[in-house]
Design an enzyme around this catalytic site. Sequence first.
Site, PDB file in Angstrom:
ATOM      1  N   ARG A  17     -21.216 -32.447 -18.693  1.00 16.51           N
ATOM      2  CA  ARG A  17     -20.620 -31.427 -19.563  1.00 16.51           C
ATOM      3  C   ARG A  17     -19.531 -30.646 -18.830  1.00 16.51           C
ATOM      4  O   ARG A  17     -18.456 -30.374 -19.384  1.00 16.51           O
ATOM      5  CB  ARG A  17     -21.727 -30.497 -20.061  1.00 16.51           C
ATOM      6  N   LEU A  60     -33.386 -33.985 -18.598  1.00 20.74           N
ATOM      7  CA  LEU A  60     -32.247 -33.940 -19.498  1.00 20.74           C
ATOM      8  C   LEU A  60     -32.209 -32.543 -20.114  1.00 20.74           C
ATOM      9  O   LEU A  60     -33.248 -31.919 -20.326  1.00 20.74           O
ATOM     10  CB  LEU A  60     -32.386 -34.981 -20.626  1.00 20.74           C
ATOM     11  N   ASP A  61     -31.001 -32.059 -20.419  1.00 25.60           N
ATOM     12  CA  ASP A  61     -30.889 -30.781 -21.108  1.00 25.60           C
ATOM     13  C   ASP A  61     -31.600 -30.861 -22.453  1.00 25.60           C
ATOM     14  O   ASP A  61     -31.739 -31.946 -23.039  1.00 25.60           O
ATOM     15  CB  ASP A  61     -29.418 -30.426 -21.334  1.00 25.60           C
ATOM     16  N   LYS A  62     -31.986 -29.715 -22.968  1.00 27.50           N
ATOM     17  CA  LYS A  62     -32.696 -29.649 -24.246  1.00 27.50           C
ATOM     18  C   LYS A  62     -31.970 -30.433 -25.335  1.00 27.50           C
ATOM     19  O   LYS A  62     -32.589 -31.192 -26.091  1.00 27.50           O
ATOM     20  CB  LYS A  62     -32.850 -28.185 -24.668  1.00 27.50           C
TER      21      LYS A  62
END
Length: 309
Positions: free
Chosen positions: A243, A143-145
Amino acid sequence: MTKNNENIEEIITLTVPVDAGRIDKYLANELENMSRSKIQLLIDEQNILVNDEPIKSNYKVQSQDEIQISIPEPEPIDVIPEDIPLEIIYQDEDIAVINKPQGMVVHPAAGHNHGTLVNALLHHIKDLSGINGKIRPGIVHRLDKDTSGILVIAKNDEAHVKLSEQLQDRSMQRKYWAIVHGVLSHNHGTIDAPIGRDPKNRQQFTVVTGGKESISHFRVLERFKDYSLLEVSLETGRTHQIRVHLKYINFPIAGDEVYGPKKTLKGNGQFLHAHTVEFTHPRTGNLMHFEAEVPSTFEGALEELRLDS
């Protein structure tokens, strides 16, 4: 052979289907997680060969060229266990299911040697799969930060392989919640648009002709005055897919500093949360289903939007 004697982590081979211009630009479009500058460095170090011969960055690839990319092992990073609070939703001898907080990097990299999910995993969980090496033990997907929510962790190599296969054949079901700018008029939809690196900014991704197949499905959970709450499910798993896709249909995620507008909801990054996951247990074959509630910042934003609607 490569010019340097460094250990090679991975070798990628490609056959070029048609004449395609400069090799650095061609490979930057083909290799999702590699920048053009990184490719140019590999070329300079003779770690990229065409038809077994070194080339320069301005070499123009031709139909049926055989390209071999030798990727050196990364510079060693000391990965130490750290006593970082970690919400473990479920754990057995093969897997663990984690609710990752927003703001936590998944694995160590340049500039993020400490405080990552991997540092926490090494403290809290005794056994982790070794398929992805010392830097990413147990990590099946990322997962992205600034994306919170569910991650599935493999505790041995057999579990890792079987979970990875479910990601590849798209049988692992992952659903995300996202607060987006704008009010959608339709209740559900599918975004089928190929994603690749943005030619204007190699650090970002965008919908491009010739990009990798990328499919997202969404449905509206709630509508507010100027925002909507969506549930998004992934059919593919490209970098930044949700996104990029939501920006593409002009409903960018609130708080997204890269793909969204500056005037947005107050928070600590994009309002994107991995809410549910469903997969087959790698040992028992049982169907496993897990949910993670949205973090307090996310829930607080929803409450404010409801009051304002």
